[in-house]
Design a protein around this motif. Structure first.
Motif, PDB file in Angstrom:
ATOM      1  N   ASP A   1      -2.867  -1.944  -8.112  1.00 47.43           N
ATOM      2  CA  ASP A   1      -3.517  -1.673  -6.822  1.00 47.43           C
ATOM      3  C   ASP A   1      -2.723  -0.703  -5.948  1.00 47.43           C
ATOM      4  OD1 ASP A   1      -5.587  -3.468  -7.389  1.00 47.43           O
ATOM      5  OD2 ASP A   1      -4.401  -5.167  -6.648  1.00 47.43           O
ATOM      6  N   ALA A   2      -1.506  -0.382  -6.349  1.00 48.67           N
ATOM      7  CA  ALA A   2      -0.597   0.403  -5.504  1.00 48.67           C
ATOM      8  C   ALA A   2      -1.187   1.755  -5.103  1.00 48.67           C
ATOM      9  CB  ALA A   2       0.743   0.598  -6.198  1.00 48.67           C
ATOM     10  N   ALA A   3      -1.811   2.470  -6.044  1.00 46.66           N
ATOM     11  CA  ALA A   3      -2.364   3.792  -5.728  1.00 46.66           C
ATOM     12  C   ALA A   3      -3.467   3.684  -4.672  1.00 46.66           C
ATOM     13  CB  ALA A   3      -2.888   4.468  -6.991  1.00 46.66           C
ATOM     14  N   LEU A   4      -4.339   2.704  -4.827  1.00 46.98           N
ATOM     15  CA  LEU A   4      -5.428   2.515  -3.872  1.00 46.98           C
ATOM     16  C   LEU A   4      -4.896   2.136  -2.486  1.00 46.98           C
ATOM     17  CD1 LEU A   4      -8.443   2.377  -3.232  1.00 46.98           C
ATOM     18  CD2 LEU A   4      -8.429   0.017  -4.083  1.00 46.98           C
ATOM     19  N   VAL A   5      -3.883   1.288  -2.453  1.00 43.60           N
ATOM     20  CA  VAL A   5      -3.284   0.884  -1.172  1.00 43.60           C
ATOM     21  C   VAL A   5      -2.624   2.080  -0.502  1.00 43.60           C
ATOM     22  CG1 VAL A   5      -1.519  -0.545  -0.080  1.00 43.60           C
ATOM     23  CG2 VAL A   5      -2.997  -1.510  -1.855  1.00 43.60           C
ATOM     24  N   ARG A   6      -1.866   2.856  -1.252  1.00 43.40           N
ATOM     25  CA  ARG A   6      -1.225   4.051  -0.678  1.00 43.40           C
ATOM     26  C   ARG A   6      -2.280   5.016  -0.135  1.00 43.40           C
ATOM     27  NH1 ARG A   6       2.721   3.142  -4.654  1.00 43.40           N
ATOM     28  NH2 ARG A   6       4.808   3.112  -3.762  1.00 43.40           N
ATOM     29  N   GLU A   7      -3.347   5.211  -0.887  1.00 41.38           N
ATOM     30  CA  GLU A   7      -4.425   6.107  -0.466  1.00 41.38           C
ATOM     31  C   GLU A   7      -5.060   5.601   0.838  1.00 41.38           C
ATOM     32  OE1 GLU A   7      -8.907   6.980  -1.950  1.00 41.38           O
ATOM     33  OE2 GLU A   7      -7.359   7.090  -3.512  1.00 41.38           O
ATOM     34  N   THR A   8      -5.289   4.306   0.909  1.00 41.81           N
ATOM     35  CA  THR A   8      -5.873   3.715   2.120  1.00 41.81           C
ATOM     36  C   THR A   8      -4.941   3.899   3.312  1.00 41.81           C
ATOM     37  OG1 THR A   8      -7.053   2.078   0.789  1.00 41.81           O
ATOM     38  CG2 THR A   8      -6.781   1.589   3.126  1.00 41.81           C
ATOM     39  N   ILE A   9      -3.662   3.669   3.098  1.00 40.69           N
ATOM     40  CA  ILE A   9      -2.668   3.827   4.169  1.00 40.69           C
ATOM     41  C   ILE A   9      -2.595   5.283   4.613  1.00 40.69           C
ATOM     42  CG2 ILE A   9      -0.190   3.752   4.662  1.00 40.69           C
ATOM     43  CD1 ILE A   9      -0.105   1.168   2.950  1.00 40.69           C
ATOM     44  N   GLU A  10      -2.561   6.198   3.686  1.00 40.37           N
ATOM     45  CA  GLU A  10      -2.509   7.628   4.021  1.00 40.37           C
ATOM     46  C   GLU A  10      -3.737   8.052   4.818  1.00 40.37           C
ATOM     47  OE1 GLU A  10      -0.257  10.125   3.770  1.00 40.37           O
ATOM     48  OE2 GLU A  10       1.105   8.485   3.270  1.00 40.37           O
ATOM     49  N   ARG A  11      -4.907   7.625   4.338  1.00 37.64           N
ATOM     50  CA  ARG A  11      -6.152   7.986   5.023  1.00 37.64           C
ATOM     51  C   ARG A  11      -6.157   7.439   6.454  1.00 37.64           C
ATOM     52  NH1 ARG A  11      -9.595   6.233   1.438  1.00 37.64           N
ATOM     53  NH2 ARG A  11     -10.067   4.281   2.474  1.00 37.64           N
ATOM     54  N   ALA A  12      -5.730   6.207   6.606  1.00 39.66           N
ATOM     55  CA  ALA A  12      -5.699   5.584   7.939  1.00 39.66           C
ATOM     56  C   ALA A  12      -4.709   6.294   8.857  1.00 39.66           C
ATOM     57  CB  ALA A  12      -5.338   4.115   7.813  1.00 39.66           C
ATOM     58  N   SER A  13      -3.556   6.655   8.325  1.00 38.78           N
ATOM     59  CA  SER A  13      -2.544   7.292   9.175  1.00 38.78           C
ATOM     60  C   SER A  13      -2.935   8.718   9.539  1.00 38.78           C
ATOM     61  CB  SER A  13      -1.174   7.267   8.498  1.00 38.78           C
ATOM     62  OG  SER A  13      -1.191   8.024   7.307  1.00 38.78           O
ATOM     63  N   GLN A  14      -3.719   9.385   8.692  1.00 35.64           N
ATOM     64  CA  GLN A  14      -4.149  10.755   8.997  1.00 35.64           C
ATOM     65  C   GLN A  14      -5.375  10.771   9.903  1.00 35.64           C
ATOM     66  OE1 GLN A  14      -4.681  12.553   5.179  1.00 35.64           O
ATOM     67  NE2 GLN A  14      -2.487  12.741   4.793  1.00 35.64           N
ATOM     68  N   ASP A  15      -6.352   9.896   9.629  1.00 35.66           N
ATOM     69  CA  ASP A  15      -7.587   9.867  10.408  1.00 35.66           C
ATOM     70  C   ASP A  15      -7.370   9.284  11.800  1.00 35.66           C
ATOM     71  OD1 ASP A  15      -8.825  10.865   8.191  1.00 35.66           O
ATOM     72  OD2 ASP A  15      -9.836   9.003   7.634  1.00 35.66           O
ATOM     73  N   GLY A  16      -6.485   8.312  11.885  1.00 38.45           N
ATOM     74  CA  GLY A  16      -6.262   7.650  13.166  1.00 38.45           C
ATOM     75  C   GLY A  16      -7.435   6.787  13.585  1.00 38.45           C
ATOM     76  N   LYS A  17      -8.321   6.450  12.642  1.00 40.21           N
ATOM     77  CA  LYS A  17      -9.490   5.633  12.933  1.00 40.21           C
ATOM     78  C   LYS A  17      -9.260   4.219  12.423  1.00 40.21           C
ATOM     79  CE  LYS A  17     -12.630   9.547  12.505  1.00 40.21           C
ATOM     80  NZ  LYS A  17     -13.703  10.129  11.707  1.00 40.21           N
ATOM     81  N   ASP A  18     -10.064   3.285  12.965  1.00 42.66           N
ATOM     82  CA  ASP A  18     -10.003   1.917  12.466  1.00 42.66           C
ATOM     83  C   ASP A  18     -10.412   1.890  11.006  1.00 42.66           C
ATOM     84  OD1 ASP A  18      -9.346   1.144  14.999  1.00 42.66           O
ATOM     85  OD2 ASP A  18     -11.290   0.306  15.493  1.00 42.66           O
TER      86      ASP A  18
END
Length: 147
Positions: A123-140
């Motif tokens: 699951d690590a790749a998916l979690v990293r991708e989710t974290i990256e997307r959240a930190s870049q988008d700044g959205k909930d």
């Protein structure tokens, strides 16, 4: 203000001046008394409003504490954790149950790295991708993992 005398030369120029000064002082005193009364009434109204708001805030805080206690108990019973992440400053907040699930002491300061240490390698790749997307988008965002 009224002044009188039995003297025929009343009031003299000096007495007239003194009476004007006294009348002005009396008027100022009356205005100050009126203003003081107004200020007292305004202060009383403000004090009542502060007391009302304080009472409401106390009730809201008590309800929040009660809700938090119910949430904590529900998470404990269901073995479900929750966390919040302020991407802007990197602060991560974990529930008590999240600390237990991740097997970290309550004094540990949560970080993204600590989360990644507890994620299954598949699951690590998916979690990293989710974290990256959240930190870049700044959205909930929401992301659910089944352990």
């Amino acid at each position: 203000m009224v002044a009188g005398s039995r003297r025929t030369d009343f009031p003299t120029d000096i007495e007239r001046l003194l009476l004007r000064v006294a009348a002005n002082q009396a008027a100022i005193g009356l205005q100050e008394a009126r203003r003081s009364g107004d200020q007292k009434r305004v202060a009383e109204v403000l004090e009542r409003r502060v007391a009302e708001r304080t009472s409401k805030l106390t009730a809201v805080n008590e309800e929040l504490r009660r809700s938090q206690a119910y949430l904590d108990e529900a998470q404990r019973l269901s073995h479900t954790g929750s966390f919040g992440w302020r991407v802007s400053n990197g602060e991560i907040i974990w529930s008590e149950e999240t600390f237990r699930i991740f097997q970290y002491d309550r004094t540990t300061i949560p970080t993204v790295e600590l989360i990644l240490q507890r994620v299954h390698p598949d699951d690590a790749a998916l979690v990293r991708e989710t974290i990256e997307r959240a930190s870049q988008d700044g959205k909930d965002f929401e992301h659910e993992f089944a352990w």
